[in-house]
Design a protein around this motif. Structure first.
Motif, PDB file in Angstrom:
ATOM      1  N   GLU A 127       0.826  -1.210   0.000  1.00  0.00           N
ATOM      2  CA  GLU A 127       0.000   0.000   0.000  1.00  0.00           C
ATOM      3  C   GLU A 127       0.862   1.263   0.000  1.00  0.00           C
ATOM      4  N   GLU A 158       3.873   1.554  -1.252  1.00  0.00           N
ATOM      5  CA  GLU A 158       4.451   1.714  -2.586  1.00  0.00           C
ATOM      6  C   GLU A 158       3.406   2.225  -3.576  1.00  0.00           C
ATOM      7  N   GLN A 159       2.185   1.732  -3.441  1.00  0.00           N
ATOM      8  CA  GLN A 159       1.122   2.245  -4.321  1.00  0.00           C
ATOM      9  C   GLN A 159       0.862   3.732  -4.059  1.00  0.00           C
ATOM     10  N   MET A 160       0.924   4.118  -2.789  1.00  0.00           N
ATOM     11  CA  MET A 160       0.720   5.535  -2.458  1.00  0.00           C
ATOM     12  C   MET A 160       1.850   6.391  -3.038  1.00  0.00           C
ATOM     13  N   ARG A 217       3.655   5.694  -5.651  1.00  0.00           N
ATOM     14  CA  ARG A 217       3.454   5.744  -7.110  1.00  0.00           C
ATOM     15  C   ARG A 217       2.359   6.753  -7.471  1.00  0.00           C
ATOM     16  N   LYS A 218       1.263   6.762  -6.691  1.00  0.00           N
ATOM     17  CA  LYS A 218       0.180   7.699  -6.956  1.00  0.00           C
ATOM     18  C   LYS A 218       0.649   9.143  -6.781  1.00  0.00           C
ATOM     19  N   GLN A 219       1.455   9.362  -5.720  1.00  0.00           N
ATOM     20  CA  GLN A 219       1.993  10.709  -5.502  1.00  0.00           C
ATOM     21  C   GLN A 219       2.887  11.153  -6.656  1.00  0.00           C
ATOM     22  N   GLU A 237       2.678  10.153  -9.767  1.00  0.00           N
ATOM     23  CA  GLU A 237       1.810  10.443 -10.906  1.00  0.00           C
ATOM     24  C   GLU A 237       1.140  11.810 -10.739  1.00  0.00           C
ATOM     25  N   GLU A 238       0.720  12.105  -9.499  1.00  0.00           N
ATOM     26  CA  GLU A 238       0.110  13.413  -9.263  1.00  0.00           C
ATOM     27  C   GLU A 238       1.120  14.543  -9.475  1.00  0.00           C
TER      28      GLU A 238
END
Length: 588
Positions: free
Chosen positions: A391, A393-395, A397-399, A401-402
Protein backbone atom coordinates in the motif's frame (compact mmCIF):
# COMPACT_ATOMS: atom_id res chain seq x y z
CA UNK A 1 22.04 19.75 -32.52
CA UNK A 2 25.82 19.54 -33.06
CA UNK A 3 27.06 19.46 -36.65
CA UNK A 4 28.67 16.03 -36.22
CA UNK A 5 25.45 14.46 -34.90
CA UNK A 6 23.49 16.04 -37.75
CA UNK A 7 25.93 14.71 -40.35
CA UNK A 8 25.98 11.25 -38.79
CA UNK A 9 22.20 10.89 -39.15
CA UNK A 10 22.29 11.58 -42.89
CA UNK A 11 25.36 9.31 -43.34
CA UNK A 12 23.56 6.55 -41.41
CA UNK A 13 20.73 6.61 -43.97
CA UNK A 14 23.22 6.40 -46.84
CA UNK A 15 25.18 3.59 -45.14
CA UNK A 16 22.11 1.47 -44.36
CA UNK A 17 20.91 1.85 -47.97
CA UNK A 18 24.14 0.14 -49.06
CA UNK A 19 23.53 -2.72 -46.60
CA UNK A 20 21.42 -4.75 -48.99
CA UNK A 21 21.15 -7.92 -46.90
CA UNK A 22 20.70 -5.99 -43.61
CA UNK A 23 23.70 -7.71 -42.06
CA UNK A 24 25.22 -4.46 -40.81
CA UNK A 25 28.14 -4.75 -43.24
CA UNK A 26 28.97 -2.99 -46.50
CA UNK A 27 31.60 -3.94 -49.07
CA UNK A 28 34.79 -1.91 -49.32
CA UNK A 29 34.07 -0.83 -52.90
CA UNK A 30 30.76 0.70 -51.89
CA UNK A 31 32.42 2.44 -48.93
CA UNK A 32 34.99 3.91 -51.29
CA UNK A 33 32.23 5.42 -53.40
CA UNK A 34 30.40 6.69 -50.30
CA UNK A 35 33.60 8.17 -48.82
CA UNK A 36 34.53 9.87 -52.11
CA UNK A 37 31.06 11.41 -52.41
CA UNK A 38 31.16 12.61 -48.79
CA UNK A 39 34.57 14.23 -49.25
CA UNK A 40 33.47 15.88 -52.50
CA UNK A 41 30.32 17.38 -51.00
CA UNK A 42 32.05 18.43 -47.77
CA UNK A 43 35.04 19.90 -49.69
CA UNK A 44 37.56 17.61 -47.96
CA UNK A 45 40.61 16.21 -49.82
CA UNK A 46 39.96 12.52 -50.40
CA UNK A 47 42.71 10.04 -49.60
CA UNK A 48 41.79 6.60 -50.99
CA UNK A 49 45.06 5.15 -49.67
CA UNK A 50 43.94 5.85 -46.11
CA UNK A 51 40.84 3.71 -46.65
CA UNK A 52 42.94 0.86 -48.01
CA UNK A 53 45.36 1.13 -45.10
CA UNK A 54 42.51 1.23 -42.58
CA UNK A 55 40.94 -1.99 -43.91
CA UNK A 56 44.06 -3.78 -45.17
CA UNK A 57 43.29 -6.87 -43.06
CA UNK A 58 39.81 -7.28 -44.51
CA UNK A 59 40.35 -7.18 -48.24
CA UNK A 60 38.13 -10.12 -49.06
CA UNK A 61 35.09 -9.64 -46.87
CA UNK A 62 32.71 -6.78 -46.17
CA UNK A 63 33.48 -3.97 -43.75
CA UNK A 64 31.37 -3.69 -40.59
CA UNK A 65 29.82 -0.46 -39.28
CA UNK A 66 32.11 -0.62 -36.26
CA UNK A 67 35.10 -0.78 -38.56
CA UNK A 68 33.95 2.15 -40.74
CA UNK A 69 33.14 4.54 -37.90
CA UNK A 70 36.76 5.14 -36.80
CA UNK A 71 37.73 5.91 -40.39
CA UNK A 72 34.70 8.18 -40.83
CA UNK A 73 35.52 10.13 -37.66
CA UNK A 74 39.25 10.44 -38.27
CA UNK A 75 39.50 11.11 -42.01
CA UNK A 76 36.17 12.82 -42.77
CA UNK A 77 34.21 14.23 -39.83
CA UNK A 78 37.27 15.52 -37.94
CA UNK A 79 38.28 17.47 -41.05
CA UNK A 80 34.84 19.00 -41.64
CA UNK A 81 34.98 22.79 -41.22
CA UNK A 82 31.36 23.69 -41.99
CA UNK A 83 32.23 25.69 -45.14
CA UNK A 84 30.12 23.42 -47.36
CA UNK A 85 26.46 23.49 -48.35
CA UNK A 86 24.60 21.31 -45.86
CA UNK A 87 21.62 21.08 -48.19
CA UNK A 88 23.78 19.56 -50.95
CA UNK A 89 25.20 17.11 -48.40
CA UNK A 90 21.69 16.03 -47.39
CA UNK A 91 20.67 15.77 -51.05
CA UNK A 92 23.51 13.35 -51.73
CA UNK A 93 22.64 11.13 -48.75
CA UNK A 94 18.93 11.33 -49.65
CA UNK A 95 19.64 10.23 -53.23
CA UNK A 96 21.51 7.14 -52.02
CA UNK A 97 18.91 6.14 -49.43
CA UNK A 98 15.66 7.00 -51.27
CA UNK A 99 16.35 4.72 -54.22
CA UNK A 100 16.08 1.68 -52.01
CA UNK A 101 13.63 2.70 -49.29
CA UNK A 102 11.13 5.15 -50.83
CA UNK A 103 7.95 3.70 -52.32
CA UNK A 104 6.28 6.38 -54.47
CA UNK A 105 3.31 4.32 -55.61
CA UNK A 106 0.97 5.61 -52.85
CA UNK A 107 2.44 9.11 -52.35
CA UNK A 108 0.63 12.35 -53.21
CA UNK A 109 3.73 14.51 -52.78
CA UNK A 110 6.72 15.27 -54.99
CA UNK A 111 10.23 13.92 -54.54
CA UNK A 112 11.39 17.33 -53.29
CA UNK A 113 8.67 17.37 -50.60
CA UNK A 114 9.66 13.85 -49.56
CA UNK A 115 13.28 15.02 -49.23
CA UNK A 116 12.18 17.91 -46.99
CA UNK A 117 10.19 15.53 -44.74
CA UNK A 118 13.29 13.28 -44.59
CA UNK A 119 15.38 16.26 -43.38
CA UNK A 120 12.71 17.15 -40.81
CA UNK A 121 12.75 13.53 -39.62
CA UNK A 122 16.52 13.73 -39.05
CA UNK A 123 16.03 16.93 -37.06
CA UNK A 124 13.25 15.49 -34.84
CA UNK A 125 14.55 11.93 -34.49
CA UNK A 126 16.14 10.59 -31.31
CA UNK A 127 19.92 10.28 -31.00
CA UNK A 128 19.65 6.51 -31.00
CA UNK A 129 20.24 4.12 -33.90
CA UNK A 130 18.33 2.87 -35.79
CA UNK A 131 16.81 6.36 -36.14
CA UNK A 132 13.15 6.78 -35.22
CA UNK A 133 10.86 9.66 -34.29
CA UNK A 134 8.66 9.31 -31.20
CA UNK A 135 4.94 10.01 -30.96
CA UNK A 136 5.38 13.42 -29.31
CA UNK A 137 7.62 14.69 -32.13
CA UNK A 138 5.24 13.27 -34.74
CA UNK A 139 2.40 15.26 -33.18
CA UNK A 140 4.60 18.40 -33.07
CA UNK A 141 5.44 18.06 -36.78
CA UNK A 142 1.85 17.37 -37.84
CA UNK A 143 0.59 20.32 -35.79
CA UNK A 144 3.04 22.71 -37.45
CA UNK A 145 2.22 21.28 -40.88
CA UNK A 146 -1.52 21.76 -40.29
CA UNK A 147 -0.99 25.34 -39.14
CA UNK A 148 1.22 26.06 -42.19
CA UNK A 149 -1.55 24.76 -44.48
CA UNK A 150 -4.07 27.07 -42.76
CA UNK A 151 -6.11 24.20 -41.33
CA UNK A 152 -7.23 23.36 -37.81
CA UNK A 153 -5.71 20.56 -35.75
CA UNK A 154 -8.06 17.62 -35.09
CA UNK A 155 -6.98 16.11 -31.80
CA UNK A 156 -9.35 13.14 -32.04
CA UNK A 157 -7.93 12.00 -35.37
CA UNK A 158 -4.39 11.95 -33.99
CA UNK A 159 -5.50 10.20 -30.80
CA UNK A 160 -7.01 7.43 -32.90
CA UNK A 161 -3.82 7.18 -34.94
CA UNK A 162 -1.70 7.21 -31.76
CA UNK A 163 -3.70 4.30 -30.37
CA UNK A 164 -3.08 2.35 -33.58
CA UNK A 165 0.60 3.32 -33.45
CA UNK A 166 0.92 2.31 -29.81
CA UNK A 167 -0.56 -1.10 -30.51
CA UNK A 168 2.17 -1.72 -33.13
CA UNK A 169 5.18 0.32 -32.09
CA UNK A 170 6.11 3.51 -30.22
CA UNK A 171 7.84 5.39 -33.08
CA UNK A 172 8.17 5.76 -36.87
CA UNK A 173 11.04 5.51 -39.31
CA UNK A 174 11.78 8.21 -41.88
CA UNK A 175 10.04 6.29 -44.66
CA UNK A 176 6.98 5.59 -42.51
CA UNK A 177 6.73 9.33 -41.71
CA UNK A 178 6.99 10.22 -45.41
CA UNK A 179 4.28 7.69 -46.16
CA UNK A 180 2.06 9.09 -43.39
CA UNK A 181 2.27 12.65 -44.73
CA UNK A 182 2.30 11.66 -48.39
CA UNK A 183 -0.82 9.51 -48.09
CA UNK A 184 -2.89 12.56 -47.11
CA UNK A 185 -4.24 11.00 -43.91
CA UNK A 186 -3.84 14.27 -41.98
CA UNK A 187 -4.37 16.65 -44.93
CA UNK A 188 -7.81 15.62 -46.19
CA UNK A 189 -9.60 18.42 -48.02
CA UNK A 190 -6.32 20.21 -48.83
CA UNK A 191 -4.96 20.30 -52.37
CA UNK A 192 -1.45 19.13 -53.23
CA UNK A 193 -0.12 22.65 -53.75
CA UNK A 194 -1.19 23.75 -50.27
CA UNK A 195 0.35 20.59 -48.80
CA UNK A 196 3.62 21.26 -50.66
CA UNK A 197 3.67 24.88 -49.47
CA UNK A 198 3.04 23.77 -45.89
CA UNK A 199 5.90 21.23 -46.02
CA UNK A 200 8.20 23.90 -47.44
CA UNK A 201 7.27 26.39 -44.70
CA UNK A 202 7.99 23.86 -41.93
CA UNK A 203 11.23 22.88 -43.69
CA UNK A 204 12.31 26.53 -43.92
CA UNK A 205 11.75 27.04 -40.19
CA UNK A 206 13.13 23.78 -38.74
CA UNK A 207 15.97 22.99 -41.16
CA UNK A 208 16.94 26.31 -42.77
CA UNK A 209 16.39 28.23 -39.50
CA UNK A 210 14.17 30.77 -41.31
CA UNK A 211 12.22 32.39 -38.47
CA UNK A 212 10.30 34.79 -40.74
CA UNK A 213 10.22 35.69 -44.43
CA UNK A 214 8.25 37.82 -46.87
CA UNK A 215 8.26 40.75 -49.30
CA UNK A 216 9.02 44.15 -47.73
CA UNK A 217 10.40 47.51 -48.94
CA UNK A 218 14.02 48.55 -48.20
CA UNK A 219 15.45 52.06 -48.63
CA UNK A 220 18.73 52.22 -50.55
CA UNK A 221 21.90 53.69 -49.03
CA UNK A 222 23.20 55.41 -52.20
CA UNK A 223 20.23 56.19 -54.42
CA UNK A 224 17.76 56.52 -51.49
CA UNK A 225 15.03 54.75 -53.46
CA UNK A 226 12.58 52.16 -52.10
CA UNK A 227 12.88 48.63 -53.53
CA UNK A 228 10.82 45.52 -52.76
CA UNK A 229 12.95 42.57 -51.63
CA UNK A 230 12.32 39.07 -50.32
CA UNK A 231 13.63 39.09 -46.71
CA UNK A 232 14.58 35.95 -44.76
CA UNK A 233 15.23 36.26 -41.02
CA UNK A 234 17.59 33.71 -39.47
CA UNK A 235 18.94 33.57 -35.88
CA UNK A 236 22.12 35.51 -36.72
CA UNK A 237 21.38 37.31 -40.02
CA UNK A 238 18.77 38.80 -42.34
CA UNK A 239 19.26 38.00 -46.04
CA UNK A 240 17.38 39.76 -48.81
CA UNK A 241 16.88 38.58 -52.41
CA UNK A 242 15.34 39.89 -55.63
CA UNK A 243 12.50 37.32 -55.43
CA UNK A 244 11.25 34.47 -53.31
CA UNK A 245 12.90 31.96 -55.66
CA UNK A 246 16.21 33.01 -53.98
CA UNK A 247 17.90 33.12 -57.40
CA UNK A 248 19.74 36.44 -56.85
CA UNK A 249 20.96 37.44 -53.41
CA UNK A 250 21.35 41.21 -52.85
CA UNK A 251 22.88 41.32 -49.38
CA UNK A 252 22.97 40.30 -45.71
CA UNK A 253 22.33 42.12 -42.45
CA UNK A 254 24.48 40.46 -39.79
CA UNK A 255 22.93 40.40 -36.33
CA UNK A 256 24.72 40.40 -32.99
CA UNK A 257 24.04 41.39 -29.41
CA UNK A 258 24.60 45.10 -30.17
CA UNK A 259 21.98 45.30 -32.91
CA UNK A 260 18.65 47.02 -32.35
CA UNK A 261 15.32 47.69 -34.02
CA UNK A 262 12.95 50.58 -33.43
CA UNK A 263 9.72 51.90 -35.05
CA UNK A 264 9.73 55.09 -37.16
CA UNK A 265 7.14 57.74 -37.99
CA UNK A 266 5.50 57.70 -41.44
CA UNK A 267 7.40 59.80 -44.00
CA UNK A 268 7.99 60.16 -47.75
CA UNK A 269 4.59 58.60 -48.39
CA UNK A 270 5.68 55.36 -46.68
CA UNK A 271 3.84 53.87 -43.73
CA UNK A 272 4.61 51.25 -41.10
CA UNK A 273 8.33 52.08 -41.00
CA UNK A 274 11.00 50.69 -38.68
CA UNK A 275 14.80 50.91 -38.46
CA UNK A 276 17.26 48.02 -38.15
CA UNK A 277 20.52 49.18 -36.51
CA UNK A 278 23.35 46.79 -37.42
CA UNK A 279 26.99 47.13 -36.35
CA UNK A 280 28.06 49.15 -39.42
CA UNK A 281 24.84 50.28 -41.15
CA UNK A 282 21.23 51.11 -40.47
CA UNK A 283 18.40 49.93 -42.72
CA UNK A 284 15.02 51.66 -43.12
CA UNK A 285 12.22 49.15 -43.74
CA UNK A 286 8.57 49.65 -44.76
CA UNK A 287 5.85 46.95 -44.52
CA UNK A 288 2.23 46.88 -45.66
CA UNK A 289 0.39 47.03 -42.31
CA UNK A 290 0.82 47.40 -38.56
CA UNK A 291 0.49 43.67 -37.89
CA UNK A 292 3.47 42.81 -40.12
CA UNK A 293 5.44 45.70 -38.62
CA UNK A 294 4.85 44.36 -35.09
CA UNK A 295 5.65 40.78 -36.15
CA UNK A 296 8.94 41.75 -37.84
CA UNK A 297 10.08 43.97 -34.95
CA UNK A 298 9.22 41.26 -32.39
CA UNK A 299 10.98 38.54 -34.44
CA UNK A 300 14.18 40.62 -34.84
CA UNK A 301 14.18 41.59 -31.15
CA UNK A 302 13.80 37.91 -30.25
CA UNK A 303 16.84 36.99 -32.40
CA UNK A 304 18.97 39.77 -30.88
CA UNK A 305 17.91 38.73 -27.36
CA UNK A 306 18.84 35.09 -28.08
CA UNK A 307 22.23 36.19 -29.46
CA UNK A 308 22.90 38.24 -26.33
CA UNK A 309 22.05 35.27 -24.12
CA UNK A 310 23.92 32.79 -26.32
CA UNK A 311 20.81 30.68 -26.81
CA UNK A 312 19.90 28.73 -29.98
CA UNK A 313 16.94 29.35 -32.29
CA UNK A 314 13.49 29.03 -30.65
CA UNK A 315 12.53 25.82 -32.47
CA UNK A 316 15.89 24.20 -31.64
CA UNK A 317 15.66 25.27 -28.01
CA UNK A 318 12.09 23.94 -27.86
CA UNK A 319 13.26 20.62 -29.31
CA UNK A 320 16.00 20.37 -26.67
CA UNK A 321 13.50 21.14 -23.91
CA UNK A 322 11.08 18.52 -25.22
CA UNK A 323 13.90 15.99 -25.39
CA UNK A 324 15.12 16.85 -21.88
CA UNK A 325 11.58 16.59 -20.53
CA UNK A 326 11.13 13.31 -22.36
CA UNK A 327 14.42 11.97 -20.97
CA UNK A 328 13.44 13.11 -17.50
CA UNK A 329 10.06 11.42 -17.77
CA UNK A 330 11.77 8.34 -19.17
CA UNK A 331 14.24 8.31 -16.27
CA UNK A 332 11.37 8.70 -13.82
CA UNK A 333 9.51 5.92 -15.59
CA UNK A 334 12.58 3.69 -15.48
CA UNK A 335 13.08 4.49 -11.83
CA UNK A 336 9.43 3.71 -11.15
CA UNK A 337 9.71 0.47 -13.11
CA UNK A 338 12.89 -0.37 -11.19
CA UNK A 339 11.13 0.22 -7.90
CA UNK A 340 8.16 -1.82 -9.07
CA UNK A 341 10.55 -4.57 -10.10
CA UNK A 342 12.19 -4.46 -6.69
CA UNK A 343 8.79 -4.63 -5.04
CA UNK A 344 7.84 -7.48 -7.31
CA UNK A 345 11.03 -9.33 -6.40
CA UNK A 346 10.40 -8.69 -2.74
CA UNK A 347 6.85 -9.89 -3.19
CA UNK A 348 8.01 -13.06 -4.90
CA UNK A 349 10.60 -13.62 -2.20
CA UNK A 350 7.97 -13.15 0.45
CA UNK A 351 5.61 -15.44 -1.38
CA UNK A 352 8.35 -18.02 -1.55
CA UNK A 353 9.08 -17.53 2.11
CA UNK A 354 5.40 -17.95 2.92
CA UNK A 355 5.28 -21.09 0.86
CA UNK A 356 8.24 -22.47 2.74
CA UNK A 357 6.61 -21.56 5.97
CA UNK A 358 3.45 -23.31 4.92
CA UNK A 359 5.43 -26.40 4.11
CA UNK A 360 7.17 -26.16 7.46
CA UNK A 361 3.84 -25.77 9.18
CA UNK A 362 2.51 -28.80 7.38
CA UNK A 363 5.55 -30.83 8.34
CA UNK A 364 5.28 -29.60 11.93
CA UNK A 365 1.56 -30.27 12.17
CA UNK A 366 2.25 -32.66 14.93
CA UNK A 367 3.99 -29.96 16.96
CA UNK A 368 2.36 -28.32 19.82
CA UNK A 369 -0.68 -26.06 19.39
CA UNK A 370 1.21 -23.15 20.95
CA UNK A 371 3.97 -23.47 18.35
CA UNK A 372 1.40 -23.67 15.59
CA UNK A 373 -0.40 -20.58 16.90
CA UNK A 374 2.88 -18.68 17.06
CA UNK A 375 3.73 -19.64 13.54
CA UNK A 376 0.29 -18.64 12.30
CA UNK A 377 0.68 -15.32 14.07
CA UNK A 378 4.06 -14.80 12.47
CA UNK A 379 2.57 -15.56 9.07
CA UNK A 380 -0.24 -13.06 9.61
CA UNK A 381 2.22 -10.38 10.65
CA UNK A 382 4.30 -11.00 7.59
CA UNK A 383 1.21 -10.72 5.39
CA UNK A 384 0.18 -7.50 7.10
CA UNK A 385 3.67 -6.13 6.70
CA UNK A 386 3.67 -7.06 3.02
CA UNK A 387 0.25 -5.51 2.55
CA UNK A 388 1.41 -2.35 4.33
CA UNK A 389 4.53 -2.16 2.18
CA UNK A 390 2.49 -2.72 -0.96
CA UNK A 391 0.00 0.00 0.00
CA UNK A 392 2.87 2.34 0.82
CA UNK A 393 4.45 1.71 -2.59
CA UNK A 394 1.12 2.24 -4.32
CA UNK A 395 0.72 5.54 -2.46
CA UNK A 396 4.22 6.61 -3.51
CA UNK A 397 3.45 5.74 -7.11
CA UNK A 398 0.18 7.70 -6.96
CA UNK A 399 1.99 10.71 -5.50
CA UNK A 400 4.57 10.57 -8.29
CA UNK A 401 1.81 10.44 -10.91
CA UNK A 402 0.11 13.41 -9.26
CA UNK A 403 3.40 15.33 -9.27
CA UNK A 404 3.86 14.62 -12.98
CA UNK A 405 0.29 15.76 -13.69
CA UNK A 406 0.81 18.88 -11.55
CA UNK A 407 4.01 19.73 -13.43
CA UNK A 408 2.21 19.33 -16.74
CA UNK A 409 -0.57 21.64 -15.49
CA UNK A 410 1.99 24.19 -14.29
CA UNK A 411 3.69 24.07 -17.70
CA UNK A 412 0.37 24.69 -19.46
CA UNK A 413 -0.42 27.58 -17.11
CA UNK A 414 3.04 29.06 -17.74
CA UNK A 415 2.54 28.87 -21.49
CA UNK A 416 -0.92 30.44 -21.13
CA UNK A 417 0.55 33.28 -19.06
CA UNK A 418 3.22 33.85 -21.71
CA UNK A 419 0.50 34.02 -24.38
CA UNK A 420 -1.53 36.46 -22.25
CA UNK A 421 1.54 38.67 -21.77
CA UNK A 422 2.16 38.66 -25.51
CA UNK A 423 -1.50 39.63 -26.14
CA UNK A 424 -1.26 42.42 -23.55
CA UNK A 425 1.93 43.66 -25.21
CA UNK A 426 0.23 43.75 -28.61
CA UNK A 427 -2.80 45.54 -27.15
CA UNK A 428 -0.48 48.07 -25.49
CA UNK A 429 1.26 48.70 -28.82
CA UNK A 430 -2.10 49.23 -30.54
CA UNK A 431 -3.26 51.59 -27.74
CA UNK A 432 -0.06 53.64 -28.07
CA UNK A 433 -0.54 53.85 -31.84
CA UNK A 434 -4.16 54.98 -31.37
CA UNK A 435 -3.13 57.61 -28.81
CA UNK A 436 -0.42 58.93 -31.13
CA UNK A 437 -2.85 59.08 -34.03
CA UNK A 438 -5.47 60.90 -31.85
CA UNK A 439 -2.88 63.50 -30.85
CA UNK A 440 -1.95 64.07 -34.48
CA UNK A 441 -5.63 64.49 -35.42
CA UNK A 442 -6.11 66.93 -32.49
CA UNK A 443 -3.15 69.01 -33.74
CA UNK A 444 -4.63 69.08 -37.27
CA UNK A 445 -8.04 70.23 -35.92
CA UNK A 446 -6.38 72.92 -33.78
CA UNK A 447 -4.48 74.27 -36.79
CA UNK A 448 -7.67 74.22 -38.86
CA UNK A 449 -9.55 76.20 -36.17
CA UNK A 450 -6.75 78.79 -36.01
CA UNK A 451 -6.81 79.16 -39.79
CA UNK A 452 -10.62 79.58 -39.80
CA UNK A 453 -10.42 82.27 -37.08
CA UNK A 454 -7.77 84.11 -39.06
CA UNK A 455 -9.87 83.92 -42.25
CA UNK A 456 -12.96 85.13 -40.30
CA UNK A 457 -10.99 88.13 -38.98
CA UNK A 458 -9.78 88.96 -42.50
CA UNK A 459 -13.31 88.73 -43.88
CA UNK A 460 -14.60 90.98 -41.10
CA UNK A 461 -11.99 93.64 -41.96
CA UNK A 462 -12.91 93.40 -45.65
CA UNK A 463 -16.62 93.77 -44.82
CA UNK A 464 -15.91 96.86 -42.73
CA UNK A 465 -13.93 98.37 -45.63
CA UNK A 466 -16.80 97.59 -48.02
CA UNK A 467 -19.26 99.21 -45.56
CA UNK A 468 -17.10 102.35 -45.39
CA UNK A 469 -16.87 102.50 -49.19
CA UNK A 470 -20.66 102.16 -49.39
CA UNK A 471 -21.07 105.00 -46.89
CA UNK A 472 -18.70 107.18 -48.88
CA UNK A 473 -20.50 106.25 -52.11
CA UNK A 474 -23.85 107.18 -50.53
CA UNK A 475 -22.40 110.52 -49.40
CA UNK A 476 -20.96 111.18 -52.86
CA UNK A 477 -24.32 110.26 -54.44
CA UNK A 478 -26.09 112.75 -52.16
CA UNK A 479 -23.60 115.48 -53.14
CA UNK A 480 -24.00 114.71 -56.83
CA UNK A 481 -27.76 114.79 -56.40
CA UNK A 482 -27.53 118.25 -54.84
CA UNK A 483 -25.23 119.41 -57.66
CA UNK A 484 -27.68 118.09 -60.24
CA UNK A 485 -30.54 119.85 -58.44
CA UNK A 486 -28.57 123.10 -58.51
CA UNK A 487 -27.73 122.60 -62.17
CA UNK A 488 -31.40 121.89 -62.94
CA UNK A 489 -32.47 125.03 -61.15
CA UNK A 490 -29.79 127.00 -63.03
CA UNK A 491 -30.93 125.54 -66.36
CA UNK A 492 -34.56 126.28 -65.48
CA UNK A 493 -33.65 129.86 -64.61
CA UNK A 494 -31.67 130.14 -67.85
CA UNK A 495 -34.69 128.73 -69.75
CA UNK A 496 -37.01 131.22 -68.14
CA UNK A 497 -34.57 134.01 -69.03
CA UNK A 498 -34.41 132.72 -72.61
CA UNK A 499 -38.23 132.60 -72.74
CA UNK A 500 -38.38 136.16 -71.54
CA UNK A 501 -35.79 137.16 -74.12
CA UNK A 502 -37.74 135.32 -76.81
CA UNK A 503 -40.93 137.10 -75.83
CA UNK A 504 -39.03 140.35 -75.94
CA UNK A 505 -37.70 139.45 -79.39
CA UNK A 506 -41.25 138.58 -80.46
CA UNK A 507 -42.42 141.94 -79.31
CA UNK A 508 -39.54 143.60 -81.14
CA UNK A 509 -40.39 141.57 -84.23
CA UNK A 510 -44.00 142.73 -84.11
CA UNK A 511 -42.80 146.31 -83.80
CA UNK A 512 -40.40 145.86 -86.72
CA UNK A 513 -43.19 144.30 -88.78
CA UNK A 514 -45.41 147.28 -88.12
CA UNK A 515 -42.58 149.62 -89.11
CA UNK A 516 -42.06 147.56 -92.26
CA UNK A 517 -45.68 147.87 -93.21
CA UNK A 518 -45.52 151.60 -92.67
CA UNK A 519 -42.38 151.86 -94.81
CA UNK A 520 -43.97 149.78 -97.56
CA UNK A 521 -46.92 152.01 -97.56
CA UNK A 522 -44.67 155.01 -97.85
CA UNK A 523 -42.69 153.26 -100.61
CA UNK A 524 -45.88 152.46 -102.48
CA UNK A 525 -46.92 156.09 -102.20
CA UNK A 526 -43.51 157.12 -103.43
CA UNK A 527 -43.74 154.70 -106.36
CA UNK A 528 -47.08 156.09 -107.30
CA UNK A 529 -45.61 159.54 -107.19
CA UNK A 530 -42.71 158.35 -109.30
CA UNK A 531 -45.06 156.91 -111.93
CA UNK A 532 -46.82 160.21 -112.03
CA UNK A 533 -43.60 161.99 -112.60
CA UNK A 534 -42.52 159.45 -115.26
CA UNK A 535 -45.73 160.02 -117.10
CA UNK A 536 -45.19 163.69 -116.96
CA UNK A 537 -41.66 163.40 -118.21
CA UNK A 538 -42.72 161.17 -121.04
CA UNK A 539 -45.10 163.77 -122.14
CA UNK A 540 -42.39 166.33 -122.45
CA UNK A 541 -39.82 165.54 -125.06
CA UNK A 542 -36.24 166.39 -124.56
CA UNK A 543 -36.26 165.83 -120.85
CA UNK A 544 -33.77 163.44 -119.31
CA UNK A 545 -35.06 160.14 -117.96
CA UNK A 546 -34.71 159.65 -114.21
CA UNK A 547 -32.44 156.92 -112.95
CA UNK A 548 -34.68 154.33 -111.23
CA UNK A 549 -33.43 152.08 -108.40
CA UNK A 550 -33.02 148.38 -109.06
CA UNK A 551 -35.51 145.84 -107.82
CA UNK A 552 -35.13 144.82 -104.25
CA UNK A 553 -36.50 141.90 -102.29
CA UNK A 554 -38.73 142.23 -99.30
CA UNK A 555 -36.78 143.54 -96.33
CA UNK A 556 -37.53 143.62 -92.66
CA UNK A 557 -37.66 147.03 -91.13
CA UNK A 558 -36.65 147.79 -87.57
CA UNK A 559 -36.82 150.97 -85.57
CA UNK A 560 -33.28 151.65 -86.69
CA UNK A 561 -33.75 150.79 -90.37
CA UNK A 562 -33.59 147.53 -92.31
CA UNK A 563 -33.39 144.40 -90.10
CA UNK A 564 -29.97 142.86 -89.21
CA UNK A 565 -31.17 139.33 -90.25
CA UNK A 566 -33.57 137.83 -92.74
CA UNK A 567 -36.58 135.54 -92.26
CA UNK A 568 -34.45 132.42 -92.82
CA UNK A 569 -32.03 133.43 -90.12
CA UNK A 570 -34.90 134.17 -87.77
CA UNK A 571 -36.43 130.70 -88.46
CA UNK A 572 -33.05 129.06 -87.78
CA UNK A 573 -32.72 130.88 -84.46
CA UNK A 574 -36.23 129.85 -83.47
CA UNK A 575 -35.38 126.21 -84.23
CA UNK A 576 -32.24 126.32 -82.06
CA UNK A 577 -34.16 127.96 -79.27
CA UNK A 578 -36.85 125.20 -79.43
CA UNK A 579 -34.16 122.46 -79.26
CA UNK A 580 -32.56 124.13 -76.19
CA UNK A 581 -35.96 124.29 -74.52
CA UNK A 582 -36.64 120.60 -75.21
CA UNK A 583 -33.23 119.55 -73.77
CA UNK A 584 -33.88 121.56 -70.61
CA UNK A 585 -37.29 119.90 -70.23
CA UNK A 586 -35.78 116.41 -70.63
CA UNK A 587 -33.06 117.22 -68.07
CA UNK A 588 -35.78 118.20 -65.54
Amino acid sequence: MALRDELLKSIWHAFTSLDLDKSGKVSKSQLKVLSHNLCTVMKIPHDPVALEEHFKDDDEGPVSTQGYMPYLNKFILDKATGNFDLQDFNRMCWTLSSRKNLDRSQLLISNDDAFKIWCIFNFLSEDRYPLTVVTEEIEYFLRKLTEAMGGSWVEERFEDYKMQLTSKQQSLTAWALIGLVGSGHFSKGVDRQALSMGINEVYQELIMDVLKQGYILKKGHKRKNWTERWFMLKPNSISYYVGEDLAEKKGDILLDGSCGVEPLQDKEGKKCLFLIKASHKSFEISVSDKKKKHEWILAIQTCVSLLRQGRPAPHREARLKRRELRLKQQAEQEELELRMSELQSANEAKQLELENMRQALEEAATDAAEEERRRLQTQTELQDRYRTDLEREQMVRKQMEEQVAQKSTELEQYLQRVQELEDMYRQLEDALDDEKRARQEEEVVRRLQARLLEEESTKRVELEEVHLRQQRAISETEAEKQELEKERLAKENALQAAMKQLEQLEEERQGALEQYQTVMKKLEDAANNTKTWKHKVAEHEGMLRLIQPGSKGQQLITNWGPAAFSDAELSSRQKKWQETKNQATQAQ
